[in-house]
Design a protein around this motif. Structure first.
Motif, short mmCIF file in Angstrom:
data_model
loop_
_atom_site.label_atom_id
_atom_site.label_comp_id
_atom_site.label_asym_id
_atom_site.label_seq_id
_atom_site.Cartn_x
_atom_site.Cartn_y
_atom_site.Cartn_z
N ASP A 48 0.83 -1.21 0.00
CA ASP A 48 0.00 0.00 0.00
C ASP A 48 0.86 1.26 0.00
O ASP A 48 0.46 2.30 -0.53
N ALA A 49 2.06 1.16 0.62
CA ALA A 49 2.96 2.30 0.70
C ALA A 49 3.84 2.43 -0.55
O ALA A 49 4.68 3.32 -0.63
N GLY A 50 3.66 1.53 -1.51
CA GLY A 50 4.35 1.64 -2.78
C GLY A 50 5.69 0.95 -2.89
O GLY A 50 6.42 1.15 -3.86
N TRP A 51 6.04 0.08 -1.92
CA TRP A 51 7.30 -0.65 -2.02
C TRP A 51 7.16 -1.76 -3.06
O TRP A 51 6.11 -2.39 -3.18
N GLU A 52 8.23 -2.00 -3.79
CA GLU A 52 8.19 -2.92 -4.94
C GLU A 52 8.52 -4.35 -4.56
O GLU A 52 9.63 -4.63 -4.11
N SER A 167 7.84 -3.80 14.02
CA SER A 167 7.20 -2.51 13.73
C SER A 167 5.79 -2.67 13.20
O SER A 167 5.05 -1.68 13.09
N MET A 168 5.41 -3.89 12.83
CA MET A 168 4.10 -4.15 12.22
C MET A 168 3.93 -3.35 10.92
O MET A 168 2.83 -2.94 10.56
N GLY A 169 5.05 -3.13 10.24
CA GLY A 169 5.01 -2.44 8.95
C GLY A 169 5.06 -0.93 9.02
O GLY A 169 5.02 -0.26 7.99
N THR A 170 5.17 -0.36 10.23
CA THR A 170 5.18 1.09 10.33
C THR A 170 6.47 1.71 9.79
O THR A 170 6.52 2.92 9.56
N VAL A 174 6.28 5.78 8.32
CA VAL A 174 6.96 6.96 8.86
C VAL A 174 8.16 7.30 7.97
O VAL A 174 9.02 6.46 7.77
N PRO A 175 8.23 8.52 7.44
CA PRO A 175 9.41 8.89 6.64
C PRO A 175 10.68 8.77 7.48
O PRO A 175 10.70 9.16 8.64
#
Length: 266
Positions: A48-52, A167-170, A174-175
């Motif tokens: 969802d955050a756009g990582w490939e 981190s459960m994906g956080t 967070v930038p």
């Protein structure tokens, strides 16, 4: 496209079974490096955050079960490797992953100036090396309204497998980026620094001057020795968390959570 594997020696799944964190990371060419995201929930956050994604590894049952939507999102361009539970259980820590692993491509990290452009509250981690603490700190930062995280180069990689899982994906929300200069260089971006340390001249965390700062960086140190003398000496504030029962300190992840809550943007 789904492919059956019968051995973890299969070169196609080496990123899951044989490559070390350092080999995955590829210091000299970070845009060609990989990291591993574990569990359907974490993988969804990353997507969802756009990582490939570059490959998925899971048991047969997850292709039509927990990971059905993930497999559909990957389409035909990303290989999905499946094997028996007995085979995949040979992977270290596999039983903690909810049975689904995804290799994803790293990015070239943004410049500090880009990260700080619209930020008001940031966390700086100096020489924090425990992967569990890194993951927990990112989770607190995301939940408690921190705008960005900066890490010195001697701090643990936030894309370490365990850090990502804790981190459960956080870490994808967070930038963050690496800070190559001293912590005091944040003054150049309009930030005041608050070093968390037990000095005699420290101020309490609930000091109104801290809350009034428009741009504040909370500087957290390593689990054992705390922050270096130079960082403390150059900080605008040295800050302590008031405590009871003669307890002198908290774990760095717990201390970060308390500080983030108290000094969050109002």
């Amino acid at each position: 496209m789904v492919f059956e594997i019968t051995s973890l020696d299969d070169e196609r799944v080496s990123m899951f079974s044989r490559l070390t964190e350092a080999q995955l990371r590829m210091e000299l060419e970070p845009d060609k490096g990989l990291f591993i995201a574990e569990s359907p929930k974490v993988i969804r956050v990353a997507l969802d955050a756009g990582w490939e994604p570059t490959a998925l590894l899971c048991e047969h049952k997850h292709v039509t079960g927990d990971a059905t939507d993930i497999v559909e999102r990957l389409g035909d361009d990303v290989p999905v490797y499946v094997g028996s539970r007995e085979l995949l259980a040979q992977l270290t820590g596999y039983t903690l992953t909810r049975g689904v692993l995804c290799a994803m491509r790293r990015r070239v990290m943004p410049a500090v100036a880009q990260i700080l452009k619209d930020a008001r509250r940031v966390v700086v981690l100096e020489a924090v090396t425990d992967t569990t603490n890194i993951g927990a700190i990112f989770r607190s930062a995301a939940a408690l309204g921190i705008d960005a995280v900066l890490l010195t180069r001697d701090t643990c990689d936030p894309l370490n497998r365990r850090a990502v899982r804790v981190s459960m994906g956080t870490v994808f929300l967070v930038p963050w980026t690496w800070l190559d200069g001293p912590v005091s260089s944040l003054h150049d971006y309009g930030f005041r620094t608050a070093a968390m340390a037990l000095n005699d001249d420290s101020v309490a965390l609930d000091d109104e001057r801290l809350k009034a700062e428009p741009h504040l960086a909370l500087v957290m140190g390593t689990e054992g020795d705390g922050l270096p003398y130079r960082t403390i000496e150059e900080a605008d504030y040295v800050v302590r968390i008031p405590m009871s029962h003669n307890v002198d300190s908290l774990n760095v992840a717990a201390a970060t959570a308390v500080a983030c809550w108290e000094l969050r943007s109002r």
